[in-house]
Design an enzyme around this catalytic site. Structure first.
Site, PDB file in Angstrom:
ATOM      1  N   ASP A  85       0.820  -1.205   0.000  1.00  0.00           N
ATOM      2  CA  ASP A  85       0.000   0.000   0.000  1.00  0.00           C
ATOM      3  C   ASP A  85       0.859   1.262   0.000  1.00  0.00           C
ATOM      4  O   ASP A  85       0.466   2.283  -0.567  1.00  0.00           O
ATOM      5  CB  ASP A  85      -0.933  -0.001   1.218  1.00  0.00           C
ATOM      6  CG  ASP A  85      -2.055  -1.018   1.047  1.00  0.00           C
ATOM      7  OD1 ASP A  85      -2.399  -1.336  -0.115  1.00  0.00           O
ATOM      8  OD2 ASP A  85      -2.586  -1.486   2.053  1.00  0.00           O
ATOM      9  N   ASN A 159      -4.348   8.709   1.927  1.00  0.00           N
ATOM     10  CA  ASN A 159      -4.879   8.116   3.153  1.00  0.00           C
ATOM     11  C   ASN A 159      -5.243   9.164   4.198  1.00  0.00           C
ATOM     12  O   ASN A 159      -6.376   9.280   4.618  1.00  0.00           O
ATOM     13  CB  ASN A 159      -3.848   7.159   3.772  1.00  0.00           C
ATOM     14  CG  ASN A 159      -4.053   5.720   3.356  1.00  0.00           C
ATOM     15  OD1 ASN A 159      -5.032   5.402   2.688  1.00  0.00           O
ATOM     16  ND2 ASN A 159      -3.138   4.860   3.747  1.00  0.00           N
ATOM     17  N   GLU A 160      -4.220   9.909   4.644  1.00  0.00           N
ATOM     18  CA  GLU A 160      -4.498  10.836   5.738  1.00  0.00           C
ATOM     19  C   GLU A 160      -3.436  11.922   5.839  1.00  0.00           C
ATOM     20  O   GLU A 160      -2.284  11.728   5.438  1.00  0.00           O
ATOM     21  CB  GLU A 160      -4.582  10.105   7.081  1.00  0.00           C
ATOM     22  CG  GLU A 160      -3.287   9.616   7.693  1.00  0.00           C
ATOM     23  CD  GLU A 160      -2.792   8.291   7.142  1.00  0.00           C
ATOM     24  OE1 GLU A 160      -1.679   8.303   6.576  1.00  0.00           O
ATOM     25  OE2 GLU A 160      -3.482   7.269   7.253  1.00  0.00           O
ATOM     26  N   HIS A 170       4.463  13.859  22.835  1.00  0.00           N
ATOM     27  CA  HIS A 170       4.467  15.232  23.320  1.00  0.00           C
ATOM     28  C   HIS A 170       3.184  15.925  22.888  1.00  0.00           C
ATOM     29  O   HIS A 170       2.760  15.820  21.749  1.00  0.00           O
ATOM     30  CB  HIS A 170       5.678  15.989  22.774  1.00  0.00           C
ATOM     31  CG  HIS A 170       6.894  15.763  23.615  1.00  0.00           C
ATOM     32  ND1 HIS A 170       7.543  14.553  23.634  1.00  0.00           N
ATOM     33  CD2 HIS A 170       7.559  16.573  24.486  1.00  0.00           C
ATOM     34  CE1 HIS A 170       8.569  14.634  24.481  1.00  0.00           C
ATOM     35  NE2 HIS A 170       8.599  15.838  25.001  1.00  0.00           N
ATOM     36  N   ALA A 201      -6.626   2.614   7.768  1.00  0.00           N
ATOM     37  CA  ALA A 201      -5.193   2.629   8.045  1.00  0.00           C
ATOM     38  C   ALA A 201      -4.940   3.254   9.425  1.00  0.00           C
ATOM     39  O   ALA A 201      -5.492   2.777  10.420  1.00  0.00           O
ATOM     40  CB  ALA A 201      -4.467   3.389   6.936  1.00  0.00           C
ATOM     41  N   SER A 203      -5.924   5.903  10.953  1.00  0.00           N
ATOM     42  CA  SER A 203      -7.131   6.369  11.627  1.00  0.00           C
ATOM     43  C   SER A 203      -7.810   5.244  12.407  1.00  0.00           C
ATOM     44  O   SER A 203      -8.308   5.431  13.519  1.00  0.00           O
ATOM     45  CB  SER A 203      -8.086   6.934  10.570  1.00  0.00           C
ATOM     46  OG  SER A 203      -9.375   7.125  11.074  1.00  0.00           O
TER      47      SER A 203
END
Lengths: 305, 305, 305, 305
Positions: A85, A159-160, A170, A201, A203
């Site tokens: 992917d 994807n994102e 942090h 994925a 998320s």
């Protein structure tokens, strides 16, 4: 290299793909074997074959044209991506700008986007060449980082897009606006903004819902939120999502696209995420079934009776 | 500076704290005001006052002895930490080695560990000096990183030890052993190993359960696990937790202690986490109530009737 | 039937189990086959065999004594439960009162508690009879429902006690006290209080953490909480957990033990949950490994290298 | 009662609401006070007032017409619902069939759907009568239960349809089809199918994502799934969702609509859920802001700077 006009007969159902681009993982034994066999297969079909330049040297003695990804996008009717992917996402970020169909042969781990079995792709590709296929358009995102009103950097994601601190574990502080309306502030490690394609994925690992690919929606998933009431939210993909980084944050941050491209973000910066006009045109075998992919990749329940 | 013997009469209920250490955020207006007022308060009580060296210069004209944290641990009966949980954790990692009580005055955000109100600490401190208090021991963790059987680095954590990729949103692969028995492998962004004290911090943001402070247990919380069946697990704090990093991982990793100290980890390394023999001896006001802290800090439900 | 004294030589490692109780699913073909074969096996070993009365009629012509579960608890040294976890839980709620070892042969779905393979139990049972085994004590809970200070009903649970509305998807309102200290109030569909044994059952489905069996702790998991900040909490198993149902609730509620026994609860009632003095003494084959069970039953990750 | 033609001038911005229906909680002091005051307010505006029959008896001496909900839907231009979200949902299930605007005055707990403040609704209602308002259409669901191909029962839901066991904490087994394509099977306590409107209600308590109201999507949220890989999934609202109950299930089940209407389901039954052609036309004050409602009702983060 001459830029040829595109095949003008894309809608014919037989041998509509005359120029085919090959894209793959360089120096990967399995991918190489599949690419070599695809070269033979495509020549038999009478196709002109473009090979993405990073792998072209492995096929120098063969009848093919080395090209950039962009040239493949401009000239080819079909791109075949051999890899996982990650490889597909990298190719898709570029190819989505062009009018080209894309299909994947799985040489990676999960293979949500790479339908074809490397050991047995011929029958499925035959079907695809005969037009026995499903064409699915997936939208992609574009992200822009602004500093004091000036565009500093931008990129695309299939994807994102993830906004996060440049150090793991942090916290950062930011505000989120949907179509310029203040939605919520958050103290967290960051925020994932995922397409339906990306909803299975990163998320999903972060507790987001799965969005079927036909939805025109994006999901916002907080990463390690300090406020316990923070929850994933799904918004219309036509919305513009803006994230304002608190000028109080002393540290530096990052926006990453598909866990690959990284943009630097500083305190006070503004980030906008919106749908890119381009589309990834995924071509699937005729018997493709999204839920079957979910079941086999995610271990969902099979039929009971 | 002469190292004095500890007050040998710690169990007497009146004025048992003869030597008191002051620790605080340097260059923080609110913390400074509280520290100044504490200096006056402690002199009135007749205490000898040691001031941690990074803040001592602000009180140079006052009657106090500048010291390192270690010297405070060795000489003082009580340490008063003025700041947020971060300051408290930093002090606690050192002071847990020594026989010293610790109390916090909250000058930070949440203040899970810093009970006293900076605007109104006198009555509560009076009570604590009179022995009207609750003493609570919190265990801490020690982490060791081994390369090829050799100890490479080590540190301590009051809240949690986190193993993670050195880049945000990047997956790693490792195996977890509990008391040398293989427990599970994981592909994820990392793993949080939290004490009960840390169970309301990063672990909670990652979906871990809250562990009440009296439990002798640690919780292991996966970070963005790729396997959907991964879940937090709580194990006995006497267990030795070992994480083996796959030699296949091409990248570099980190172990962080309380989001502060960072150790480098490479593919093939082995990490062990176990209970440290030291204890953090937190002294609380008489009316301290753990669940009240949870309710006020986390927004849990109040009494109904 | 005469109540015989228990085998007084339980600690000898050879043939220490002289009287064995058989418990199983009635009218279940697979369980029947296993029970018949066990009867032959135990007679070969020279054991006296007690058969739980609901299944005894199927073995009327055989050399065995029909008994109640209580009589098996009183007289037998070992109980063999043939069935799924439900059957084991039912037997365990009774047998935990007695000094008896318990082992399960899996004839159900998951089989967290039933170690032995019905097709191949002989070698493992041989080992157990020779003392080559692991004995593990699991604590159980007792729950009491009080109305106006009067004890109304009570029962026991091996996995979990669940307080919930008598109708699915209906909210209730209650307060939770830990050792008589108010902890939190909640509006939710109910609350799960699970033992480590039960932490891999209903509690896990509801988002609770896994607790290893050696922990002396229980986990409280809210069911569909209305407050988004509600989280699972793990408390010391020596604590007394009290739930007070708001007198404002107009409806009726239930306490269920192991999803099996159901007690009625009304508005204003008080429920206490504490550790029962009894213990379930599970005997495992020598090579039993808790984490292996988790991996095979829950699909956790296998060894990487 | 004569059925009058609807106000044919709905688009005029001034006094477009000539006939107004009043709906409210019966025998609720707060709701009564608001209803009485609304009656005076509406008469001043010159409106014809219809009062839902269950509360009409309280206003018998006033100038108003008692009506059924359906008659209000047929005759009125605006319905004002005084109560909580439960009252609004009950009215909406009926009114969504008709061409009528609906606004709520909050006399309940949360009030996601009831915008107006009972203590200060006049200015906001003035604005709404002057057309200074936001009109928002929310789709609703219809559910049908089939037995052996025959329709057995059906109903509507504004928030969610929930399929579940008739007993709390009892597992059931079913298959889910999206547009007649098998999607997944599940062993769980049940499944929530929620609209965007319902995504902040039961679905959210069960771990579902929030869906903004403008999305044409529904979310499927598993309840206490036995398979750890089960996750919420969001699908297109134009899809037909079919659930087939395993004929193996020995027990009885229920479908509930908005936690209110309950339909009986038996083993082997088939349930279909699809969008109803009706729409709930919510009218909001001009300054209505969905995210502000989320922030105030769910405790999301406020603006930082």
């Amino acid at each position: 290299m001459v830029i040829l006009p595109k095949n003008s007969c894309r809608t014919c159902t037989l041998t509509n793909y005359q120029t085919v681009g090959l894209i793959g993982k360089p120096e990967h034994a399995g991918a190489n074997a599949t690419l070599s066999s695809l070269l033979v297969y495509l020549h038999k079909k009478g196709c002109r074959v473009l090979v993405e330049e990073t792998i072209a040297k492995q096929f120098q003695d063969k009848d093919m044209t080395p090209c950039t990804l962009e040239e493949i996008g401009q000239q080819a009717d079909l791109a075949i991506v051999v890899g996982g992917d990650g490889k597909m996402l990298g190719a898709a970020r570029v190819l989505a700008e062009f009018d080209i169909d894309v299909v994947g042969v799985n040489r990676g781990n999960l293979g949500f986007l790479t339908d074809l079995d490397p050991e047995d792709y011929e029958t499925q590709l035959d079907g695809i060449f005969e037009g026995k296929s499903q064409l699915e358009e997936r939208f992609i995102l574009e992200v822009e980082v602004y500093q004091g009103g000036e565009l500093k950097s931008s990129n695309k994601a299939v994807n994102e897009v993830v906004l996060h601190h440049s150090k793991v574990a942090h916290m950062m502080e930011f505000e989120v606006y949907i179509d310029d309306i203040f939605a919520f502030s958050q103290r967290s490690d960051g925020l994932i903004v995922a397409t339906p394609t990306g909803s299975t994925a990163y998320s999903l690992s972060g507790g987001g819902a799965i969005l079927t690919p036909n939805l025109d929606a994006v999901t916002l998933v907080p990463m390690f939120p300090h406020t316990l009431s923070a929850r994933p939210i799904v918004v219309d993909a036509s919305s513009v999502i803006t994230m304002k980084i608190s000028p109080e944050n002393a540290d530096s941050f990052q926006v990453s696209c598909d866990s690959h491209v990284v943009l630097t973000v500083l305190a006070g910066d503004k980030i906008t995420i919106r749908k890119n006009p381009g589309k990834l045109s995924l071509v699937h075998p005729e018997d493709y079934n999204y839920f079957k992919v979910l079941r086999s990749k995610l271990g969902w329940g099979s039929k009971l009776y």
